[in-house]
Design an enzyme around this catalytic site. Sequence first.
Site, PDB file in Angstrom:
ATOM      1  N   ARG A   1       0.827  -1.202   0.000  1.00 21.76           N
ATOM      2  CA  ARG A   1       0.000   0.000   0.000  1.00 21.76           C
ATOM      3  C   ARG A   1       0.867   1.261   0.000  1.00 21.76           C
ATOM      4  NH1 ARG A   1      -4.744   0.666   4.273  1.00 21.76           N
ATOM      5  NH2 ARG A   1      -3.036   1.399   5.530  1.00 21.76           N
TER       6      ARG A   1
ATOM      7  N   GLU B   1      10.407  -1.880  -2.882  1.00 17.99           N
ATOM      8  CA  GLU B   1      10.380  -3.323  -2.646  1.00 17.99           C
ATOM      9  C   GLU B   1       9.187  -3.554  -1.742  1.00 17.99           C
ATOM     10  OE1 GLU B   1      13.920  -4.974  -0.667  1.00 17.99           O
ATOM     11  OE2 GLU B   1      12.378  -6.316   0.086  1.00 17.99           O
TER      12      GLU B   1
ATOM     13  N   CYS C   1      10.936  -9.881   3.823  1.00 15.26           N
ATOM     14  CA  CYS C   1      10.190  -9.930   2.559  1.00 15.26           C
ATOM     15  C   CYS C   1      10.553 -11.188   1.792  1.00 15.26           C
ATOM     16  CB  CYS C   1      10.466  -8.691   1.739  1.00 15.26           C
ATOM     17  SG  CYS C   1      12.189  -8.416   1.572  1.00 15.26           S
TER      18      CYS C   1
HETATM   19  N1  NAI Z   1       7.536  -6.866   2.161  1.00 13.78           N
HETATM   20  C1  NAI Z   1       8.307  -6.239   2.991  1.00 13.78           C
HETATM   21  O1  NAI Z   1       9.516  -6.249   2.879  1.00 13.78           O
HETATM   22  C2  NAI Z   1       7.745  -5.480   4.103  1.00 13.78           C
HETATM   23  C3  NAI Z   1       6.375  -5.392   4.264  1.00 13.78           C
HETATM   24  N2  NAI Z   1       5.857  -4.687   5.278  1.00 13.78           N
HETATM   25  C4  NAI Z   1       4.384  -4.605   5.418  1.00 13.78           C
HETATM   26  O2  NAI Z   1       4.032  -3.281   5.773  1.00 13.78           O
HETATM   27  C5  NAI Z   1       3.256  -3.256   6.963  1.00 13.78           C
HETATM   28  C6  NAI Z   1       3.558  -1.993   7.727  1.00 13.78           C
HETATM   29  O3  NAI Z   1       4.948  -1.912   7.950  1.00 13.78           O
HETATM   30  P1  NAI Z   1       5.813  -0.649   7.648  1.00 13.78           P
HETATM   31  O4  NAI Z   1       7.207  -1.028   7.706  1.00 13.78           O
HETATM   32  O5  NAI Z   1       5.415   0.465   8.541  1.00 13.78           O
HETATM   33  O6  NAI Z   1       5.503  -0.290   6.119  1.00 13.78           O
HETATM   34  P2  NAI Z   1       4.801   0.951   5.488  1.00 13.78           P
HETATM   35  O7  NAI Z   1       4.751   0.720   4.034  1.00 13.78           O
HETATM   36  O8  NAI Z   1       3.522   1.253   6.146  1.00 13.78           O
HETATM   37  O9  NAI Z   1       5.794   2.180   5.769  1.00 13.78           O
HETATM   38  C7  NAI Z   1       7.102   2.226   5.239  1.00 13.78           C
HETATM   39  C8  NAI Z   1       7.548   3.683   5.162  1.00 13.78           C
HETATM   40  O10 NAI Z   1       6.800   4.374   4.176  1.00 13.78           O
HETATM   41  C9  NAI Z   1       6.095   5.464   4.734  1.00 13.78           C
HETATM   42  N3  NAI Z   1       4.778   5.484   4.112  1.00 13.78           N
HETATM   43  C10 NAI Z   1       3.926   4.428   3.997  1.00 13.78           C
HETATM   44  N4  NAI Z   1       2.802   4.800   3.357  1.00 13.78           N
HETATM   45  C11 NAI Z   1       2.946   6.114   3.077  1.00 13.78           C
HETATM   46  C12 NAI Z   1       2.116   7.075   2.431  1.00 13.78           C
HETATM   47  N5  NAI Z   1       0.911   6.733   1.963  1.00 13.78           N
HETATM   48  N6  NAI Z   1       2.578   8.329   2.311  1.00 13.78           N
HETATM   49  C13 NAI Z   1       3.803   8.667   2.778  1.00 13.78           C
HETATM   50  N7  NAI Z   1       4.623   7.811   3.406  1.00 13.78           N
HETATM   51  C14 NAI Z   1       4.195   6.550   3.556  1.00 13.78           C
HETATM   52  C15 NAI Z   1       6.031   5.185   6.215  1.00 13.78           C
HETATM   53  O11 NAI Z   1       5.962   6.371   6.946  1.00 13.78           O
HETATM   54  C16 NAI Z   1       7.337   4.453   6.441  1.00 13.78           C
HETATM   55  O12 NAI Z   1       8.400   5.364   6.559  1.00 13.78           O
HETATM   56  C17 NAI Z   1       3.626  -4.549   7.643  1.00 13.78           C
HETATM   57  O13 NAI Z   1       2.653  -4.998   8.516  1.00 13.78           O
HETATM   58  C18 NAI Z   1       3.820  -5.450   6.485  1.00 13.78           C
HETATM   59  O14 NAI Z   1       2.565  -5.928   6.065  1.00 13.78           O
HETATM   60  C19 NAI Z   1       6.693  -4.022   6.137  1.00 13.78           C
HETATM   61  C20 NAI Z   1       8.065  -4.081   6.019  1.00 13.78           C
HETATM   62  C21 NAI Z   1       8.694  -4.820   4.978  1.00 13.78           C
HETATM   63  O1  AKG Z   2      16.389 -11.648   4.045  1.00 13.32           O
HETATM   64  C1  AKG Z   2      17.126 -10.673   3.897  1.00 13.32           C
HETATM   65  O2  AKG Z   2      18.304 -10.694   4.233  1.00 13.32           O
HETATM   66  C2  AKG Z   2      16.597  -9.413   3.280  1.00 13.32           C
HETATM   67  C3  AKG Z   2      15.129  -9.391   3.276  1.00 13.32           C
HETATM   68  C4  AKG Z   2      14.579  -8.069   2.932  1.00 13.32           C
HETATM   69  O3  AKG Z   2      15.084  -7.375   2.087  1.00 13.32           O
HETATM   70  C5  AKG Z   2      13.403  -7.581   3.636  1.00 13.32           C
HETATM   71  O4  AKG Z   2      12.848  -8.319   4.430  1.00 13.32           O
HETATM   72  O5  AKG Z   2      13.017  -6.411   3.427  1.00 13.32           O
END
Ligand code: NAI
Ligand code: AKG
Length: 527
Positions: A244, A265, A302
């Site tokens: 999102r 990512e 991820c």
């Molecule tokens: N696939 C992956 O590597 C990851 C997935 N996630 C997912 O994201 C969820 C929330 O975790 P977060 O790390 O907080 O991710 P997030 O996407 O909500 O936030 C990441 C960064 O982007 C900013 N951001 C997010 N949406 C924004 C918007 N609409 N406008 C401006 N800035 C925005 C946030 O302030 C933060 O600095 C988790 O529960 C998980 O589902 C989180 C971390 C890694």
């Molecule tokens: O598994 C790792 O070392 C990296 C994974 C990654 O990039 C993440 O979870 O955002």
Amino acid sequence: MELLGESLIGAHSVRGDAGEITATDMTTGKVVGPHFGGNTKSDLDRACGLAEAAFEPYRALPLEKRAVFLEAIAQAILDLGDELIQRCMQESGLPRPRLEGERGRTVGQLRLFAQVVRDGGFLDVRIDPALPERKPLPRPDLRLRNIPLGPVAVFGASNFPLAFSVAGGDTASALAAGCPVVAKAHSAHPGTSELVGRAVQKAVKDCGLPEGVFSLLYDSGTAIGQGLVADPRIKAVGFTGSRRGGLALMGIAAARPEPIPVYAEMSSINPVLLLPGALAARGAEIARAFVGALTLGAGQFCTNPGLVLGIDGEGLQAFIDAAKAAVLDAPAATMLTPGIFNAYCSGVETLAGHAGVETLARGKEGTQFQGRAGLFATTADQFLAQHALQDEIFGASSLVVRCRDEAQLISVLHAIEGQLTAALHLTEADHPLARRLLPLLERKVGRILVGGFGTGVEVAHAMVHGGPFPSTSDGRTTSVGSLAISRFLRPVCYQDLPAGLLPEALRDENPLGLTRRMDGKVATPTA
Ligand SMILES: NC(=O)C1=CN([C@@H]2O[C@H](COP(=O)(O)OP(=O)(O)OC[C@H]3O[C@@H](n4cnc5c(N)ncnc54)[C@H](O)[C@@H]3O)[C@@H](O)[C@H]2O)C=CC1
Ligand SMILES: O=C(O)CCC(=O)C(=O)O
């Protein structure tokens, strides 16, 4: 170092007055000080103005100086000592060994990019000398090199508070490319961000660089992050987080009068393919290793193996039985933020509630903010009928999909979205099937691996940590490894420029000693 709760705008330390950000101690649930001030639009304007002013002098630096700067950041991070680890443990709930390892990876990444800068190969110099006698038309003198895009906005990730955050891979690769960075701290680890930000700020000063090479902003909502992506002085964005969030930032970047690339990512469920020979030979053994990868870091990667595909039968059942036992035994683990914990709990609940999804096992109960592992199963028919079964659940949850036969396994692979990784478990007897799967896997993922799981990404030259949408916004690149620098570069061709006007990298005498492509052939410098 005393934490001040302040943002870093160039050489200055500025307390933002647009709301507050506070960290939560994830093991106690208590707020930890200090309160951080959220930045205002005018702080953002100043940071972007400084970044723009720093761009020309920074990119004009000799490569050696840029490399020394990256190494100085690495050293300044190490010099923070245990204070960094302690603060990071408190804010993220991640254990010490993991964070010490992550610090090593962060520092190693900066040093790797210093080598990449010194080597100069990233400039990708190509020289096609003029052919004045060519008939029917002469060829002009053509010379190409990469230049940096301009100031880059970096959004720190919550799940890697060091290696994917303020001085993580996006920042290291942007700085290596010659781009100033305006970082947006993740509100999950504001103190860690300030400490690391101060280390970068110190390196900027010690190296005598223009102050705008680096700034660090805090956002109490979404206005600063959005404003950063919209700012005309920002020329590219690095992001790791939710689908999102990534989509929102991509939308803002695309709607600008001058659209810019967003390297986001986002979500990935990283299919694990258990081929029949491997299941027959060592199903239970693979299951135990799989549960280890699934529960590593509370599953907050991820690259977490969120989907398992196998052909139904005794072998798959043996895998499931052993995986169930290992999940039942898995201790609950503290998650990164209350929000991520809640999203995990509701994601698991939603999955379990889908028609045809069986809960195979849940891990041990935990205390506050501790996620319990989850193992679920469904049939390929159900998986193909319900797109929502592909949704990423960020945490230690995985869905086993029982396929009827090879044809149905292939149908499932066709149906899945773009992924960061696919892991194959096979024996030699499985090679014919694997050979058939590979072209399809290449179209779906950025990294294909055998015998392991996608977690634990090696920082190397041949690494691809990327993949087709939605795993990333642009599957042509990687956010880990030295190739990540290419995200922040673009080629410029110089046609018939007089020698005196050519950039050093393109001059005939090759003063930088670069390996270059001369008339299509790789030419190494003569010593
Ligand atoms: N696939 C992956 O590597 C990851 C997935 N996630 C997912 O994201 C969820 C929330 O975790 P977060 O790390 O907080 O991710 P997030 O996407 O909500 O936030 C990441 C960064 O982007 C900013 N951001 C997010 N949406 C924004 C918007 N609409 N406008 C401006 N800035 C925005 C946030 O302030 C933060 O600095 C988790 O529960 C998980 O589902 C989180 C971390 C890694
Ligand atoms: O598994 C790792 O070392 C990296 C994974 C990654 O990039 C993440 O979870 O955002």
